[in-house]
Design a protein around this motif. Structure first.
Motif, PDB file in Angstrom:
ATOM      1  N   GLU A  86      94.851   2.118  -3.274  1.00  0.00           N
ATOM      2  CA  GLU A  86      94.176   1.364  -1.846  1.00  0.00           C
ATOM      3  C   GLU A  86      93.687   2.770  -1.124  1.00  0.00           C
ATOM      4  N   PRO A  87      92.336   2.481  -0.409  1.00  0.00           N
ATOM      5  CA  PRO A  87      91.532   3.911   0.425  1.00  0.00           C
ATOM      6  C   PRO A  87      92.528   4.377   1.423  1.00  0.00           C
ATOM      7  N   ALA A  88      92.483   3.141   2.207  1.00  0.00           N
ATOM      8  CA  ALA A  88      93.602   3.272   3.282  1.00  0.00           C
ATOM      9  C   ALA A  88      95.190   4.766   3.163  1.00  0.00           C
ATOM     10  N   GLU A  89      95.289   4.559   2.290  1.00  0.00           N
ATOM     11  CA  GLU A  89      96.087   4.571   1.564  1.00  0.00           C
ATOM     12  C   GLU A  89      95.917   6.452   0.413  1.00  0.00           C
ATOM     13  N   ILE A  90      95.194   6.435   0.043  1.00  0.00           N
ATOM     14  CA  ILE A  90      94.668   7.267   0.020  1.00  0.00           C
ATOM     15  C   ILE A  90      94.452   8.716   0.664  1.00  0.00           C
ATOM     16  N   SER A  91      93.648   7.634   1.665  1.00  0.00           N
ATOM     17  CA  SER A  91      93.300   8.810   3.178  1.00  0.00           C
ATOM     18  C   SER A  91      94.774   9.431   3.837  1.00  0.00           C
ATOM     19  N   VAL A  92      95.392   8.878   3.874  1.00  0.00           N
ATOM     20  CA  VAL A  92      97.019   9.079   4.413  1.00  0.00           C
ATOM     21  C   VAL A  92      97.429   9.741   4.084  1.00  0.00           C
ATOM     22  N   ALA A  93      97.571   9.638   2.328  1.00  0.00           N
ATOM     23  CA  ALA A  93      98.130  10.749   1.325  1.00  0.00           C
ATOM     24  C   ALA A  93      97.277  12.124   1.732  1.00  0.00           C
ATOM     25  N   LEU A  94      96.344  12.216   1.812  1.00  0.00           N
ATOM     26  CA  LEU A  94      95.647  13.083   1.889  1.00  0.00           C
ATOM     27  C   LEU A  94      95.705  13.971   2.826  1.00  0.00           C
ATOM     28  N   ALA A  95      95.339  13.392   4.098  1.00  0.00           N
ATOM     29  CA  ALA A  95      96.038  13.759   5.511  1.00  0.00           C
ATOM     30  C   ALA A  95      97.961  14.491   5.761  1.00  0.00           C
TER      31      ALA A  95
END
Length: 154
Positions: A86-95
């Motif tokens: 999920e894009p939100a989970e990817i974004s949080v993981a990247l952060a």
């Protein structure tokens, strides 16, 4: 390049945190080499080598943990990206990976100064301020608000 002109892709974010993590690893190795080869123990310690000082030893243990945590978060972000999570989970993981890598580099830089008396110059990271990443992660975890895009809003 800054946050407004940098390509806005998850791959670029992942590469940026990987580069930061690599700089932390290199700085740790450089500091290890110095302490092993050149550092002298504190005069009141009664030790013959700085590398035998329990405080120096624990400092390196702490640094290794910072780096390993950053590496694990980097691997997790990469795996989520490859698995098209999920894009939100990817974004949080990247952060999270970016924050951990930056913290590892900062810890390695502080230890270098503390243990060698020198500080290697580090490139400025003004293009992607971490304070926005903390807010992104917290707002998602606390309030369920998905991150907007893959870069910080500056």
């Amino acid at each position: 390049m800054n946050a407004l002109t940098r390509p806005d892709t998850p791959q670029v974010a992942l590469e940026h945190s990987a580069d930061t993590l690599q700089r932390a690893r290199a700085l740790l190795q450089q500091t290890l080499d110095f302490v092993r080869q050149q550092a002298r123990p504190w005069s009141g310690s009664g030790l013959s080598k700085a590398s035998d000082d329990p405080y120096v030893i624990s400092r390196f243990g702490d640094l290794q943990i910072h780096i390993e945590v950053a590496a694990a978060l980097q691997e997790r972000a990469q795996r989520q990206l490859q698995e098209h999570q999920e894009p939100a989970e990817i974004s949080v993981a990247l952060a999270e990976a970016a924050i951990a890598a930056s913290q590892a580099l900062l810890a390695a830089s502080d230890a270098e100064f503390e243990l060698t008396g020198q500080r290697s110059p580090q490139p400025q990271n003004l293009d992607d301020p971490l304070r926005w990443k903390y807010q992104l992660i917290g707002n998602y975890r606390l309030n369920g608000v998905p991150p907007q895009g893959f870069r910080s809003a500056v």
